[in-house]
Design a protein around this motif. Structure first.
Motif: not given
Length: 294
Positions: A288-294
């Motif tokens: 998966a794509r890197l997780a959002y942090d917002r």
């Protein structure tokens, strides 16, 4: 004590980048230099400037070369089938050795914006199938040389006793220098190196010739000299200038291109495609794509 006499480098040719505009992968693209005649740029194969948000460069293979990607602006998200994944910010560098074969992707983090300069660096014939590896040169890892009005980020090789973090397979010196208005610097370059100086911002006097943003100057190896220097000076009285300077020993070997592969013969290119299709590079990752942090 005898001091070695330094010979000043001159630029033998100057090229300008070619703006191509958007395509299916990027918002804009420019060709800084391309291997129309690889012998003229050896060991450097090309330098491309990309601006992208989405889709960017999804999973694709490489063999037989190294890609050196400098983040100019935005955030670059990367991943490969060796298990590496992360982000790089402005001033940071992704140094990837494709070697035997690697599958990777380069995207704009959060599909927002990434502006990068990617250089293709050739590998010697004996290292074409070296094990693949990945190096992140983060801001914390990139050493700096400071001089009056000048800051130099050393990516590879040694400048004034300061050695860059990149492990290389062939003698290469690489850096990005930022110069305040009116400042100058004499960069020592190995005599046997061919170099290019690409102006990223501003105007500079390089090796006796004035270049502006988007132009690249070239200097070939110097015979009969003990040591050589490239003089770089910022000429705009109001603006800083920034320049990427890379140099390396020419390989002087045949070059064969085939899409994302660079080998020495067409037969080796054919084998690279066959190996990739047979799974010799490993499976295409499904992460998966890197997780959002917002």
């Amino acid at each position: 004590m005898v001091t070695a006499q330094l010979t000043g480098r001159t630029l033998i040719r100057i090229t300008a980048k070619q703006q191509l505009g958007p395509d299916a992968q990027v918002d804009d693209k420019a060709l800084v230099f391309v291997p129309t005649d690889p012998a003229l740029t050896d060991p450097f194969l090309g330098l491309v400037e990309d601006w992208f948000s989405t889709p960017g460069f999804e999973w694709h293979p490489h063999r037989g070369l190294e890609t050196v990607t400098t983040v100019v602006d935005g955030v670059l998200e990367h991943g490969d089938n060796l298990g590496h994944a992360g982000t790089l910010e402005p001033g940071e560098v992704q140094w990837m050795t494709a070697g035997h074969g690697i599958i990777h992707r380069e995207l704009a983090h959060r599909d927002e914006h990434a502006h990068v300069l990617q250089m293709w660096l050739n590998l010697p014939a004996e290292k074409k199938l070296t094990p693949s590896r990945y190096q992140d040169l983060t801001r914390a890892a990139i050493p700096r040389v400071q001089a009056p009005g000048v800051t130099i980020d050393v990516h590879a090789g040694t400048v004034e006793g300061v050695t860059g973090a990149a492990r290389t397979h062939h003698p290469v010196q690489g850096l990005v220098a930022t110069l305040d208005p009116g400042s100058s610097y004499d960069l020592e370059v190995p005599t046997e190196h061919r170099l290019f100086a690409h102006v990223m911002d501003g105007r500079l006097l390089i090796g006796g010739r004035e270049l502006h943003a988007g132009q690249t100057g070239w200097s070939d190896p110097v015979t009969g000299a003990v040591a050589t220097t490239l003089q770089v000076a910022a000429v705009d009285p109001d603006k800083r200038a920034r320049v990427m300077v890379y140099s390396g020993t020419p390989l002087r070997e045949p070059v064969a291109f085939g899409g994302p592969f660079v080998m020495n013969t067409k037969a080796e290119i054919t084998k690279a495609f066959a190996d990739f299709q047979a799974g010799a590079f490993g499976p295409v990752p499904r992460v998966a794509r890197l997780a959002y942090d917002r």
